[in-house]
Design an enzyme around this catalytic site. Structure first.
Site, PDB file in Angstrom:
ATOM      1  CB  SER A  21      48.053  39.768  35.353  1.00 33.98           C
ATOM      2  OG  SER A  21      49.050  39.772  36.096  1.00 33.98           O
ATOM      3  CE  LYS A  45      55.664  38.751  33.612  1.00 36.14           C
ATOM      4  NZ  LYS A  45      55.724  38.313  32.355  1.00 36.14           N
ATOM      5  CG  ASN A  69      52.347  30.492  32.310  1.00 38.83           C
ATOM      6  OD1 ASN A  69      52.990  30.683  33.108  1.00 38.83           O
ATOM      7  ND2 ASN A  69      50.825  30.481  32.125  1.00 38.83           N
ATOM      8  CG  LEU A  73      54.262  34.375  40.758  1.00 36.94           C
ATOM      9  CD1 LEU A  73      53.884  34.416  42.243  1.00 36.94           C
ATOM     10  CD2 LEU A  73      53.002  35.251  40.146  1.00 36.94           C
ATOM     11  CB  CYS A 128      49.912  32.363  40.530  1.00 42.58           C
ATOM     12  SG  CYS A 128      51.447  31.441  39.780  1.00 42.58           S
ATOM     13  N   GLY A 263      44.589  37.466  27.062  1.00 41.22           N
ATOM     14  CA  GLY A 263      46.042  37.187  27.413  1.00 41.22           C
ATOM     15  C   GLY A 263      46.710  36.508  26.373  1.00 41.22           C
TER      16      GLY A 263
END
Lengths: 302, 252
Positions: A21, A45, A69, A73, A128, A263
């Site tokens: 993701s 995403k 990073n 979102l 996240c 990723g």
């Protein structure tokens, strides 16, 4: 002949690789591109209730073989993204919708919208590390995680996976909570909470100050996390963190992963990394006498 | 590579456009871009308008970030990372270069490298960029202005089409507003003339992973920003829509 097919509940894949993701997965066309280079499944995403711009730039710093990073979102919101998915359905590989919310009820609402749009599975973003009120902030308490998983399982028929954060000493307990709430799989790991400072400007580079470290540096952390989870869980584990070649994928599988996600290597190596990993893995399994993934999974535990 | 550089010179190119020069050793080719960081404000993609050991960016004041760049003084420091993107294929073909507005910036390194004819287009005479320097490299420089205040009265595509019909060009290289580039591309397609166009999209990572600059299946940051005719034909969004920071489709 080596058999690379694998499934997680009803999600059937031609090979064990998934697009992680957050990587080239905000538009229908980008998801199709990643299927065309060999991803066995793609994860979108992280999608929320409403459109969100994410953090201001800078939201990425390049490190040796990886990134820190703090995208924050960004996503077009569930209504627009559902349309993005409808346009590309049916797809040559399963699409798993990653979703984020701050309450179990909102998680369930978004999951239903994604299932209706054609998602073959749901990945809960409980990890996240750079979004206030979301992600890791709802994903570090086993009871909260259990209630979110249960709510989403009640709401949809497709399999539900929970993506876990490594930024806690409770990883295995959280994994257990997912399993006990009826979750179909856990995904480990998300990025490691991190920071980069500019000495010249005497300030953190990312606008959000904190970000998440990904890439080769975190692979041993991810392998250890999968190894620990495999010892305690019955449900499948999806391994992720720093995979950029077949050896990395083999490590995760031997630690206990049913499949794995890629990723950062889409940036550091290129989208074709999927083809290279799958070809390399197949050659290795042939040479070392693993006829299928079942025979290789968890081999490092024996 | 990521660095902090000192601005050694600022030149005013027009009433709202300036060029900032700095020494930076990264090897770059014409058509590539960098991410420019103004701490506390933003980080934005900028084409390089010079690609030697002294680099330049040419910035038109259009928003917060570009206004902050315009407020910088000689001696101030900025963050830069890159170079990113593919750049132009400078192949030795007889070339017509077409630049619209600040789209002239990435074309200047092309004009310094290859022999070409040039169209510079702008809304008005006071927005024509780099004419004097371009005349040093190109024997044939034509100007178009929308209001007729200098040169051809009309748009750069109309002028370029007239030149294509007179000249014997083998390709067109261009940068400018996307609507202009879209019409230019159609004009080239009608004549069977190959194009290389430099495009732009909203960008976050610039390293090919975040997907915010997708144009069809292409990442503008790493598969572009320069697209040739063969790839342009595969981009249904070209000239029609872009994505906002949230990834929503916005009509051009």
């Amino acid at each position: 002949m080596t058999d690379l097919t694998v499934s997680i509940s009803s999600i059937k894949m031609d090979n064990p690789s998934m697009l992680a993701s957050g990587i080239l997965d905000e538009t229908g066309d980008s998801l199709l591109r990643m299927m065309s280079v060999g991803a066995g499944a793609v994860v979108t995403k992280s999608i929320g209730m409403l459109p969100h711009d994410g953090h201001p730039n800078p939201c990425i710093v390049e490190t040796a073989d990886g990134y820190v990073n703090a995208m924050g979102l960004p996503n077009p919101g569930m209504e627009e993204f559902a349309e993005e998915l409808r346009v590309i359905m049916p797809t040559p590989a399963p699409v798993i919708a990653s979703i984020y919310a701050s309450s179990a009820a909102d998680f369930a609402t978004i999951a239903v919208s994604m299932e209706e749009a054609g998602a073959a599975g749901i990945e809960l973003n409980l990890s996240c590390p750079h979004a206030s009120g979301f992600g890791m902030e709802v994903g570090t308490d086993p009871a909260t995680v259990g209630s979110i998983v249960a709510a989403v399982k009640d709401a949809v028929k497709v399999p539900v996976m929970a993506k876990l954060t490594p930024n806690t000493a409770e990883l295995v307990r959280i994994g257990k909570a997912v399993e006990e709430a009826g979750g179909d799989a856990v995904v480990a790991i998300n990025t490691l909470k991190a920071m980069v400072i500019s000495p010249e400007f005497a300030r953190p580079v990312l606008s959000n100050r904190y970000g998440g470290l990904s890439g080769s540096a975190i692979k041993p952390v991810g392998v250890r996390a999968v190894y620990d989870l495999y010892r305690e869980l019955e449900i499948p584990i999806v391994g992720v963190g720093g995979i950029c070649g077949w050896r990395d994928a083999a490590e995760y599988i031997m630690a206990g992963a049913t499949c794995f996600q890629v990723g950062s290597a889409v940036g550091t190596v290129g989208p074709e990394v999927f083809t290279r990993i799958i070809e390399g893995l197949e050659a290795f399994m042939g040479e070392y006498g693993y006829p299928d993934l079942d025979s290789m999974r968890g081999a490092a535990h024996e | 590579m990521s660095d902090v550089v000192r601005i050694k010179r600022i030149s005013q190119e027009s009433k709202d456009t300036s060029t900032l020069a700095f020494d930076w050793g990264a090897h770059t080719v014409p058509g590539q871009f960098i991410m420019v960081w103004i701490p506390g404000i933003d980080e934005i993609p900028m084409s390089l308008s010079s690609t030697g050991s002294e680099k330049t960016v040419t910035v038109r004041k259009v928003g917060d970030a570009t206004s902050a760049i315009h407020a910088l003084q000689e001696g101030d420091r900025i963050g830069v990372r890159g170079p990113y993107g593919n750049g132009f294929d400078l192949n030795g073909l007889r070339t017509l270069v077409v630049g619209g507005g600040v789209g002239m910036a990435p074309l200047m390194p092309v004009l310094r490298t290859v022999y070409a004819d040039l169209v510079i287009g702008a809304r008005s005479a006071d927005e024509i960029l780099f004419e004097e320097e371009a005349r040093r490299y190109c024997s044939n420089v034509e100007i178009s202005t929308d209001d007729g205040s200098l040169g051809f009265h009309g748009n750069a595509v109309q002028l370029a089409e007239a030149m294509m019909d007179k000249g014997d060009y083998e390709q067109v290289i261009a940068c400018g507003p996307e609507v202009m580039l879209h019409y230019l591309f159609q004009a080239c397609e009608r004549r069977g003339l190959p194009c290389q166009l430099s495009l732009e999209r909203y960008m976050k990572c610039a390293v090919g992973i975040c997907g915010s600059c997708m144009l069809g299946r292409e990442r503008v940051c790493i598969d572009g920003p320069v697209f040739d005719s063969e790839r342009l034909r595969m981009l249904p969004e070209f000239g029609r829509s872009r994505r906002d920071p949230a990834g929503r489709i916005v009509d051009l």
